[in-house]
Design a protein around this motif. Sequence first.
Motif, mmCIF file in Angstrom:
data_model
loop_
_atom_site.group_PDB
_atom_site.id
_atom_site.type_symbol
_atom_site.label_atom_id
_atom_site.label_comp_id
_atom_site.label_asym_id
_atom_site.label_seq_id
_atom_site.Cartn_x
_atom_site.Cartn_y
_atom_site.Cartn_z
ATOM 1 N N GLY A 228 0.830 -1.200 0.000
ATOM 2 C CA GLY A 228 0.000 0.000 0.000
ATOM 3 C C GLY A 228 0.866 1.252 0.000
ATOM 4 O O GLY A 228 0.455 2.307 -0.485
ATOM 5 N N SER A 229 2.075 1.132 0.532
ATOM 6 C CA SER A 229 2.926 2.322 0.602
ATOM 7 C C SER A 229 3.322 2.798 -0.792
ATOM 8 O O SER A 229 3.327 4.001 -1.065
ATOM 9 N N ASP B 111 -7.202 5.827 1.370
ATOM 10 C CA ASP B 111 -6.394 4.668 1.775
ATOM 11 C C ASP B 111 -7.304 3.745 2.592
ATOM 12 O O ASP B 111 -7.690 4.072 3.713
ATOM 13 N N SER C 224 -1.661 -6.193 3.153
ATOM 14 C CA SER C 224 -0.806 -6.184 4.347
ATOM 15 C C SER C 224 -1.554 -6.167 5.669
ATOM 16 O O SER C 224 -1.009 -6.583 6.683
HETATM 17 C C1 PLP Z 1 -2.984 3.275 6.527
HETATM 18 C C2 PLP Z 1 -1.792 2.574 5.957
HETATM 19 N N1 PLP Z 1 -1.561 2.629 4.638
HETATM 20 C C3 PLP Z 1 -0.504 2.020 4.085
HETATM 21 C C4 PLP Z 1 0.388 1.309 4.851
HETATM 22 C C5 PLP Z 1 1.556 0.629 4.193
HETATM 23 O O1 PLP Z 1 1.179 -0.657 3.818
HETATM 24 P P1 PLP Z 1 2.170 -1.699 3.146
HETATM 25 O O2 PLP Z 1 2.848 -2.423 4.249
HETATM 26 O O3 PLP Z 1 1.257 -2.574 2.337
HETATM 27 O O4 PLP Z 1 3.115 -0.944 2.291
HETATM 28 C C6 PLP Z 1 0.202 1.232 6.229
HETATM 29 C C7 PLP Z 1 1.160 0.511 7.084
HETATM 30 O O5 PLP Z 1 1.092 0.502 8.294
HETATM 31 C C8 PLP Z 1 -0.926 1.865 6.796
HETATM 32 O O6 PLP Z 1 -1.175 1.810 8.105
#
Ligand code: PLP
Length: 376
Positions: free
Chosen positions: A84-85, A191, A221
Amino acid sequence: MKLDEFHLERIQSQWENIVDYNLSESGVEPLRLNELVPHNRLQREILETKLGYPQTNGSIPLRRNVSSLYEGATEDHVLVTNGGSEANMVSIWNMLHESDDRDEVVVELPNYMQIWGYSRAFGANVKSFWLTEGDGAWLPDIEGLKDMVSKKTNLIALCNPNNPTGATMKEEHLKAIAEIAEDCGAWILSDEIYRGAELVEQRTPTMWDYYDRVLVTSGLSKAYGLPGLRIGWIACKDEDKVRDLWSYSDYTSIAPSMLGDRLGQMALEPAMREFIEKRTKRILKENWAAMEKWLGENEDIMTCIPPEAAPVCLVKYSESIKSTELAESLIQEKSVLVAPGDHFLLPQTIRIGYGHDKKKLVKGLSLTADFLRGEE
Ligand SMILES: Cc1ncc(COP(=O)(O)O)c(C=O)c1O
């Protein structure tokens, strides 16, 4: 490009594998590979996988499975990313880069501070509107959002369900926010990585259903307990925009990993998805019961608005110590890691992740209470 330190990720990266009790983790206990691939036939298939590049925007079967989460979507509405990042990064970069005259991003706070930090790094004028406490719930300050937006607003950024509070926005909130975005001509970046990890019965509504110019970011994740696959995505109704976003990920990571793509596809097959979602909800319910008991036993020194989704909650403590100092001392004295509220711009609070091993959670909570009470 000047980056603010991402304080939350720094403290976690530094300590999460060193402390005895990690209560900073914001996901659920991860699945084992053999839970995801339980049958011999599938295991053989995985072992036969050639470890080349997959289709760089995600294989068609994976994108098809992701698209089934969004009404009317097809594989052409989805870009698969590394977690997601990366989905958030590519979205922010693309949106700010493609617009000369809209340099404002209005971010819901409190928040996982990635979108906040990226937007600042890419030169945006970052503003905020808050979730505020009312009637025992965290509610979005819709009037506050109205005051913040302007004709220069590029994006309104939401985190729903919310990290760090576990609050969820309801249909009426999403409609109101969509109307505000429409009026000022902004896109919405929603998000929704915790969607599907509800403690309450209703699934959190998705902004996909309420606004056309929305980028929904998500991944496997959190609600799916598969952070090690590093599979995330952006879902968008505008196919040209999806292609444009894809061209940005050429510059970031090129492609997801072949195994992440293949296993992610399996995780989102209907029967497996149902199994994983049930597992997540079971873990959340069982562990929240332990959290609730602890909060009840310590109500003289702390309060917490119960989360509706996500294995995180924000605990407000009465002790007059800065949360970053509290977290540092907890690490040193009790080998417990919590996320300090200062990192979410909410002093006098700590975020506790309750989605992992229950025994460790109970012990870590007990040590945290001892610390707050000044007990050895
Ligand atoms: C709201 C949110 N978005 C995105 C992420 C990042 O996710 P990923 O580990 O899939 O990159 C996090 C990670 O804690 C998160 O809390």
